[in-house]
Write a protein that holds these residues in place. Structure first.
Motif, PDB file in Angstrom:
ATOM      1  N   PHE A 159      30.634  41.952  29.106  1.00 38.62           N
ATOM      2  CA  PHE A 159      30.064  40.974  30.042  1.00 38.62           C
ATOM      3  C   PHE A 159      30.489  39.555  29.691  1.00 38.62           C
ATOM      4  O   PHE A 159      30.568  38.695  30.553  1.00 38.62           O
ATOM      5  CB  PHE A 159      28.545  41.089  30.062  1.00 38.62           C
ATOM      6  CG  PHE A 159      28.058  42.353  30.723  1.00 38.62           C
ATOM      7  CD1 PHE A 159      28.890  43.075  31.567  1.00 38.62           C
ATOM      8  CD2 PHE A 159      26.782  42.823  30.492  1.00 38.62           C
ATOM      9  CE1 PHE A 159      28.458  44.239  32.168  1.00 38.62           C
ATOM     10  CE2 PHE A 159      26.341  43.989  31.098  1.00 38.62           C
ATOM     11  CZ  PHE A 159      27.176  44.707  31.930  1.00 38.62           C
TER      12      PHE A 159
ATOM     13  N   CYS B 244      33.678  39.152  31.381  1.00 37.57           N
ATOM     14  CA  CYS B 244      33.418  38.912  32.804  1.00 37.57           C
ATOM     15  C   CYS B 244      33.064  37.449  33.058  1.00 37.57           C
ATOM     16  O   CYS B 244      33.469  36.864  34.067  1.00 37.57           O
ATOM     17  CB  CYS B 244      32.284  39.815  33.307  1.00 37.57           C
ATOM     18  SG  CYS B 244      32.671  41.568  33.389  1.00 37.57           S
TER      19      CYS B 244
ATOM     20  N   GLU C 163      36.758  48.147  34.315  1.00 38.83           N
ATOM     21  CA  GLU C 163      36.474  46.748  34.022  1.00 38.83           C
ATOM     22  C   GLU C 163      36.549  45.871  35.260  1.00 38.83           C
ATOM     23  O   GLU C 163      35.751  44.937  35.419  1.00 38.83           O
ATOM     24  CB  GLU C 163      37.452  46.233  32.961  1.00 38.83           C
ATOM     25  CG  GLU C 163      37.114  44.838  32.459  1.00 38.83           C
ATOM     26  CD  GLU C 163      37.981  44.416  31.298  1.00 38.83           C
ATOM     27  OE1 GLU C 163      37.803  43.292  30.816  1.00 38.83           O
ATOM     28  OE2 GLU C 163      38.835  45.222  30.872  1.00 38.83           O
ATOM     29  N   ASP C 164      37.491  46.175  36.169  1.00 37.71           N
ATOM     30  CA  ASP C 164      37.618  45.336  37.354  1.00 37.71           C
ATOM     31  C   ASP C 164      36.400  45.438  38.254  1.00 37.71           C
ATOM     32  O   ASP C 164      36.016  44.472  38.927  1.00 37.71           O
ATOM     33  CB  ASP C 164      38.888  45.687  38.135  1.00 37.71           C
ATOM     34  CG  ASP C 164      38.912  47.139  38.560  1.00 37.71           C
ATOM     35  OD1 ASP C 164      38.166  47.949  37.968  1.00 37.71           O
ATOM     36  OD2 ASP C 164      39.683  47.489  39.481  1.00 37.71           O
TER      37      ASP C 164
ATOM     38  N   ARG D   8      35.170  34.620  35.212  1.00 40.84           N
ATOM     39  CA  ARG D   8      34.439  34.573  36.480  1.00 40.84           C
ATOM     40  C   ARG D   8      35.280  33.846  37.542  1.00 40.84           C
ATOM     41  O   ARG D   8      35.732  32.707  37.333  1.00 40.84           O
ATOM     42  CB  ARG D   8      33.107  33.844  36.287  1.00 40.84           C
ATOM     43  CG  ARG D   8      32.235  33.783  37.553  1.00 40.84           C
ATOM     44  CD  ARG D   8      30.923  33.065  37.257  1.00 40.84           C
ATOM     45  NE  ARG D   8      30.140  32.845  38.463  1.00 40.84           N
ATOM     46  CZ  ARG D   8      29.280  33.703  38.974  1.00 40.84           C
ATOM     47  NH1 ARG D   8      29.099  34.868  38.373  1.00 40.84           N
ATOM     48  NH2 ARG D   8      28.599  33.432  40.066  1.00 40.84           N
TER      49      ARG D   8
ATOM     50  N   HIS E 230      29.832  41.255  38.396  1.00 42.77           N
ATOM     51  CA  HIS E 230      29.436  40.039  37.687  1.00 42.77           C
ATOM     52  C   HIS E 230      29.662  38.798  38.545  1.00 42.77           C
ATOM     53  O   HIS E 230      28.875  37.845  38.528  1.00 42.77           O
ATOM     54  CB  HIS E 230      30.243  39.936  36.391  1.00 42.77           C
ATOM     55  CG  HIS E 230      29.689  38.960  35.408  1.00 42.77           C
ATOM     56  ND1 HIS E 230      29.981  37.617  35.448  1.00 42.77           N
ATOM     57  CD2 HIS E 230      28.857  39.127  34.352  1.00 42.77           C
ATOM     58  CE1 HIS E 230      29.369  37.007  34.461  1.00 42.77           C
ATOM     59  NE2 HIS E 230      28.680  37.893  33.767  1.00 42.77           N
ATOM     60  N   SER E 231      30.734  38.791  39.346  1.00 46.53           N
ATOM     61  CA  SER E 231      31.039  37.628  40.180  1.00 46.53           C
ATOM     62  C   SER E 231      30.022  37.426  41.291  1.00 46.53           C
ATOM     63  O   SER E 231      29.916  36.333  41.845  1.00 46.53           O
ATOM     64  CB  SER E 231      32.437  37.778  40.791  1.00 46.53           C
ATOM     65  OG  SER E 231      32.454  38.804  41.783  1.00 46.53           O
TER      66      SER E 231
ATOM     67  N   TRP F  57      33.273  45.916  37.101  1.00 40.43           N
ATOM     68  CA  TRP F  57      32.255  45.092  36.471  1.00 40.43           C
ATOM     69  C   TRP F  57      32.540  43.605  36.677  1.00 40.43           C
ATOM     70  O   TRP F  57      31.617  42.809  36.841  1.00 40.43           O
ATOM     71  CB  TRP F  57      32.158  45.404  34.969  1.00 40.43           C
ATOM     72  CG  TRP F  57      31.351  46.631  34.704  1.00 40.43           C
ATOM     73  CD1 TRP F  57      31.768  47.807  34.199  1.00 40.43           C
ATOM     74  CD2 TRP F  57      29.949  46.792  34.978  1.00 40.43           C
ATOM     75  NE1 TRP F  57      30.735  48.709  34.136  1.00 40.43           N
ATOM     76  CE2 TRP F  57      29.592  48.109  34.604  1.00 40.43           C
ATOM     77  CE3 TRP F  57      28.964  45.966  35.498  1.00 40.43           C
ATOM     78  CZ2 TRP F  57      28.312  48.609  34.734  1.00 40.43           C
ATOM     79  CZ3 TRP F  57      27.677  46.460  35.640  1.00 40.43           C
ATOM     80  CH2 TRP F  57      27.361  47.764  35.254  1.00 40.43           C
ATOM     81  N   HIS F  58      33.810  43.235  36.685  1.00 42.23           N
ATOM     82  CA  HIS F  58      34.164  41.839  36.980  1.00 42.23           C
ATOM     83  C   HIS F  58      33.680  41.463  38.376  1.00 42.23           C
ATOM     84  O   HIS F  58      33.169  40.356  38.598  1.00 42.23           O
ATOM     85  CB  HIS F  58      35.676  41.651  36.878  1.00 42.23           C
ATOM     86  CG  HIS F  58      36.153  41.396  35.488  1.00 42.23           C
ATOM     87  ND1 HIS F  58      36.352  40.131  34.976  1.00 42.23           N
ATOM     88  CD2 HIS F  58      36.454  42.257  34.485  1.00 42.23           C
ATOM     89  CE1 HIS F  58      36.764  40.216  33.729  1.00 42.23           C
ATOM     90  NE2 HIS F  58      36.843  41.500  33.400  1.00 42.23           N
TER      91      HIS F  58
END
Length: 404
Positions: free
Chosen positions: A80, A83, A55-56, A87, A62-63, A58-59
């Motif tokens: 998402f 995320c 997950e980190d 953000r 996403h950022s 994807w975070h």
């Protein structure tokens, strides 16, 4: 483009999972077939399955997406959406909030558009959770933003432990919006490492406490007195960079000795500034643009750039004053618009290894009677010089006026 790349990556991973679960040729698949309604429910469930990455990660991905793409991606899955609400960086401007088709960049947006912009920002702010690394409010084209809304967004930033805060306001706010320094009370601003403020007022600023972690402070077109600025600087022991531009109320800039980390100072077009006095023991780089001022910069300075704006004979000033004023100077860059012949005076730049001199004129040419050979006296004063750059240029005012 960012959202397109994200969709391709998700599609690629889905195809890989399908290949892994696809039965090999020559073997019988004993799994029971799904009924149509079961298959439909399974397909919908697969559409919401989190991609097979931590997950980190994807975070972080996403950022990196632009704000609009990140908002669209939040509609794809619950992962998402998480995320999006966590953000770490937010940039609010008419461009990032999808007003591109409603106004031209550089034009002021209407009151109705300002209302829509505030609504969109409020919706994002209310749903955001977690720690905020960067908040940028780029509102140069928005003269109708209410002070209450600005206060609310800044409070949100402090509450979210923001590390980088940038506030760009319309010029109408320069004297009327007083930045709420009380937000720094009770240690709430200790998370901030970089602070950029423009077109606002800072007064009074007494009782700040200690702004422990601010390393970069930038003030552009800010109404602040030299005394109030000194109060701020005394509260920033970790300050490494200070940028001042168009701060017309500052007459005397005094940098206290407790700023042991300060290494880079930029002062540009502060029209009433007469004196710059630095007691910071490790200041090594200084960039100045503006009218003539008195400098006291200490012995640690190594890099100096001076661009005269209404300051004549900078080369002569540098040759006469700087060898004694900044004895450890290694890099010197000077830009002058009017000059008399360079004087022959005692004093040497013992450590100077790079010298750049630029002569710029806004008329037919630079000082037609200037004796460029007089620069030899400057070169003779630099026994360790390795690089010398000389530039002479002029710009016709008539050409500038006629350009579209």
């Amino acid at each position: 483009m960012g959202l397109l790349h994200l969709q391709r990556l998700i599609s690629s991973q889905s195809q890989q999972r399908d290949r892994r679960h696809r039965p090999r040729r020559g073997k019988i698949n004993h799994e029971p077939c799904l009924q149509d309604d079961e298959a439909s429910r399974a397909d919908k469930k697969m559409a919401c399955v989190d991609p097979s990455l931590p997950e980190d990660i994807w975070h972080h991905i996403h950022s990196l997406l632009p704000l609009q793409d990140a908002a669209c991606a939040a509609c794809v899955s619950q992962a998402f959406l998480r995320c999006w609400i966590y953000r770490p960086n937010l940039t609010f401007s008419p461009e990032t909030l999808n007003f591109k088709n409603q106004y031209n960049e550089g034009d002021e947006i209407s009151a109705d558009m300002s209302t829509q912009l505030v609504t969109r920002i409020e919706r994002i702010v209310r749903k955001h959770k977690g720690i905020l690394k960067a908040l940028k409010l780029e509102l140069l084209d928005c003269p109708d933003i209410d002070n209450y809304d600005l206060h609310s967004w800044l409070f949100f930033a402090f509450k979210s432990q923001v590390e980088e805060l940038s506030l760009w306001l319309h010029s109408d706010f320069t004297e009327v919006y007083n930045f709420p320094w009380q937000l720094f009370s009770e240690g709430r601003g200790n998370s901030i490492r970089s602070l950029h403020l423009s077109c606002c007022a800072l007064r009074p600023v007494t009782g700040l406490g200690c702004l422990t972690n601010i390393s970069i402070l930038e003030l552009y077109d800010v109404c602040i007195s030299g005394e109030d600025l000194g109060c701020i600087l005394s509260s920033c022991p970790a300050l490494e960079e200070l940028h001042l531009m168009d701060c017309s109320e500052i007459i005397c800039l005094e940098i206290p000795c407790l700023l042991h980390q300060l290494s880079h100072l930029v002062v540009s077009e502060c029209e009433n500034l007469n004196v710059i006095q630095s007691k910071a023991p490790n200041l090594c780089s200084f960039v100045y643009s503006g009218e003539e001022a008195q400098f006291s910069l200490g012995d640690s300075l190594e890099n100096l750039k001076i661009m005269g704006s209404g300051w004549d004979e900078i080369v002569g000033y540098a040759r006469e004053r700087l060898p004694h004023m900044v004895p450890k100077l290694e890099y010197l860059d000077i830009c002058s618009s009017f000059e008399r012949d360079t004087p022959v005076v005692p004093g040497e730049f013992l450590y100077l290894n790079h010298l750049a001199i630029s002569f710029v004129s806004w008329s037919s040419g630079f000082c037609p009677d200037y004796d460029y050979l007089s620069l030899v006296s400057f070169l003779d004063a630099c026994p360790a010089l390795e690089t010398f750059e000389l530039s002479v240029s002029h710009v016709h005012l008539a050409k500038l006026v006629n350009e579209p």
